[in-house]
Design a protein around this motif. Structure first.
Motif, mmCIF file in Angstrom:
data_model
loop_
_atom_site.group_PDB
_atom_site.id
_atom_site.type_symbol
_atom_site.label_atom_id
_atom_site.label_comp_id
_atom_site.label_asym_id
_atom_site.label_seq_id
_atom_site.Cartn_x
_atom_site.Cartn_y
_atom_site.Cartn_z
ATOM 1 N N HIS A 11 0.946 -1.443 -0.028
ATOM 2 C CA HIS A 11 0.061 -0.110 -0.116
ATOM 3 C C HIS A 11 0.773 1.318 0.091
ATOM 4 C CE1 HIS A 11 -3.460 -2.500 0.650
ATOM 5 N NE2 HIS A 11 -2.892 -3.147 1.655
ATOM 6 N N GLU A 58 0.388 3.677 -1.409
ATOM 7 C CA GLU A 58 -0.408 4.968 -1.542
ATOM 8 C C GLU A 58 -0.734 5.560 -0.307
ATOM 9 O OE1 GLU A 58 -2.925 1.561 -1.171
ATOM 10 O OE2 GLU A 58 -1.310 1.812 -2.177
ATOM 11 N N THR A 59 -0.542 4.664 0.832
ATOM 12 C CA THR A 59 -0.905 4.868 2.213
ATOM 13 C C THR A 59 0.173 5.197 3.124
ATOM 14 O OG1 THR A 59 -2.884 3.828 1.954
ATOM 15 C CG2 THR A 59 -2.356 4.132 4.063
ATOM 16 N N THR A 95 -0.426 2.633 -8.459
ATOM 17 C CA THR A 95 0.704 2.899 -7.579
ATOM 18 C C THR A 95 1.527 1.736 -7.006
ATOM 19 O OG1 THR A 95 -0.411 4.678 -6.682
ATOM 20 C CG2 THR A 95 1.287 3.937 -5.339
ATOM 21 N N ARG A 96 0.720 0.475 -6.730
ATOM 22 C CA ARG A 96 1.238 -0.406 -6.104
ATOM 23 C C ARG A 96 2.229 -1.201 -7.566
ATOM 24 N NH1 ARG A 96 -2.710 -3.219 -4.360
ATOM 25 N NH2 ARG A 96 -1.928 -3.792 -2.253
ATOM 26 N N GLN A 106 2.576 7.733 -15.360
ATOM 27 C CA GLN A 106 2.677 6.296 -14.599
ATOM 28 C C GLN A 106 2.883 5.378 -15.543
ATOM 29 O OE1 GLN A 106 3.390 5.053 -12.094
ATOM 30 N NE2 GLN A 106 1.963 5.626 -10.277
#
Length: 448
Positions: free
Chosen positions: A174, A176-177, A349-350, A383
């Motif tokens: 994760h 993004e977190t 993102t991952r 991306q």
């Protein structure tokens, strides 16, 4: 809101089974929303801003923004609006014997295993995957133990105050977190401090680090292969499509667990469930019998079918560690045959952060069919897609076939496979359709 999601649907089903009036909305009809409607829920398709029924409480998840039309309408109407984790925290607080199962990998399977293991002692459970025996991701029982899966993806683990916290693995996930794994470990540590007991994998570096951080603050019980485990695994050996696990408890007595699901990862999940049951005071014989009846969780190394000498299995794995574990289990089941993996990466993102690691894990297969990234969001400007993944697979000498969609993946598989192969579909999106199509339509193309 978003009632068809994994976490939301399990809570909605649990509430419906307990007699609550449940309404909800989602972007599309699915087999999950159909199941909820069969259980009595009223579901609207599309986020229009209308609130179905006359709700006394509105629940949302991190998959939706706070600007969701229904969430905004509820706020304007003065209705209480709570996050999914707040509802689960309330259900946990209702009972004395509650368990939250957390970790980067294995939490859905372990949650369902524990629900099966405690038997008549279960009051209810809520997980992220459908238990094959019941076809549902939640249920109720006559007992007083509540078991649920805790999602770490949005940092909401800290909302829970269970009797027992279970931590299986802590990987760097994760992106993004979390800034990094240390950031994630800090959240897991707060989660552990909120519990009266911690069950953790002593074999996993991240879980072990969490236990060290809370040492002396929470009763900690370790399971694993390590010599200093309280419940020590002394052997895992294949048994048909499952495993026989030998372990030694704190009293030094050796026990054997038999499970019907394949792979060492599933075996260790069973040990986590067994250890948690012991901490809850459940008789070992009850736990052993309950685990023996466990038939698995959908999309966790689930058999799909066989045709013309080709076996198809399906897996939710999308993180490198889980990919490695499930390809290893597939290799064992293939019994000398080739392992062909159809993989659908999860999230932009991952995939950008872990693409090379995912590729290295996939390279353990004999052939890789690579689908585009699965995401509900448009690709961010600049991306990457699957280029890193494909390059890492090829670098290790494994043939990789990049395809544009599910249909093309099925066609490529139809040309690739031959008798004796095991085809493993992996990922979070619609990749399972490839295996189903292969069995139904394209397996006639298998080369002899």
């Amino acid at each position: 809101m978003g009632i068809g999601g994994a976490g939301m649907s399990s809570l909605a089903l649990l509430l419906a089974q307990r007699g609550s009036t449940v309404t909800g909305s989602d972007v599309r009809s699915t087999t999950v929303t159909d199941r909820l409607q069969a259980a009595g829920a009223t579901i609207s398709i599309g986020h229009t801003g209308a609130l179905p029924g006359s709700p006394s409480l509105v629940i949302w998840s991190s998959a939706l923004g706070t600007d969701n039309p229904e969430v905004a309408a509820a706020s304007r109407a003065g209705l209480p609006v709570v996050h999914r984790s707040q509802l689960l925290a309330h259900l946990v607080a209702e009972v004395k014997d509650s368990v939250i199962v957390a970790g980067t990998h294995g939490k859905s399977t372990t949650t369902a295993m524990l629900a099966s293991a405690v038997g008549v002692h279960l009051s209810g459970w809520s997980g992220g995957g459908d238990m094959i025996a019941t076809g549902a991701n939640a249920g109720t029982g006559p007992g007083d133990i509540f078991v649920a899966e805790g999602d770490e993806s949005d940092r909401s683990l800290t909302a829970y105050r269970p009797e027992v916290a279970v931590i299986l693995t802590v990987d760097d996930d994760h992106p993004e977190t979390y800034v990094d794994r240390d950031d994630a470990i800090s959240v897991y540590a707060e989660f552990a401090r909120n519990a009266n007991a911690l069950v953790f994998s002593v074999d996993d570096e991240g879980a072990r680090h969490v236990a060290e951080l809370v040492d002396g603050q929470t009763l900690a019980v370790a399971y694993g292969r390590s010599a200093n485990a309280d419940v020590r695994v002394t052997g895992i050996r294949p048994d048909g499509t499952g495993s026989l696990i030998t372990l030694r408890g704190p009293d030094g007595v050796e026990t054997t667990l038999g499970i019907a699901v394949p792979g060492d990862a599933a075996a260790m999940n069973a040990v986590a469930a067994y250890t948690t049951g012991l901490v809850l005071g459940i008789d070992p014989g009850t736990l052993i019998a309950g685990l023996a009846t466990f038939a698995g969780v959908a999309r966790r190394m689930t058999p799909v079918g066989d045709a013309d000498g080709v076996t198809v299995m399906d897996s939710f794995a999308h993180h490198p560690t889980a990919v490695t574990a499930d390809i290893g289990a597939a290799r064992q089941l293939a019994d000398g045959g080739r392992v062909v993996v159809v993989f659908e990466p999860s999230g932009w993102t991952r995939t950008a952060a872990l693409g090379e690691s995912i590729g290295r894990a996939l390279a353990e297969a004999d052939e890789v069919v690579l689908l585009p990234v699965h995401s509900l969001l448009d690709s961010p400007i600049g991306q990457v897609g699957t280029e890193k993944v494909a390059a890492a697979v090829a670098e290790h000498g494994t043939p990789v076939h990049a395809v544009p969609d599910i249909t093309a993946a099925g066609e490529v598989c139809g040309e690739l496979v031959r008798p004796g192969d095991l085809v493993l579909t992996m990922g979070t999106g619609a990749v399972a359709e490839v295996g189903e199509a292969l069995l139904a339509h394209t397996v006639s193309a298998v080369r002899s």
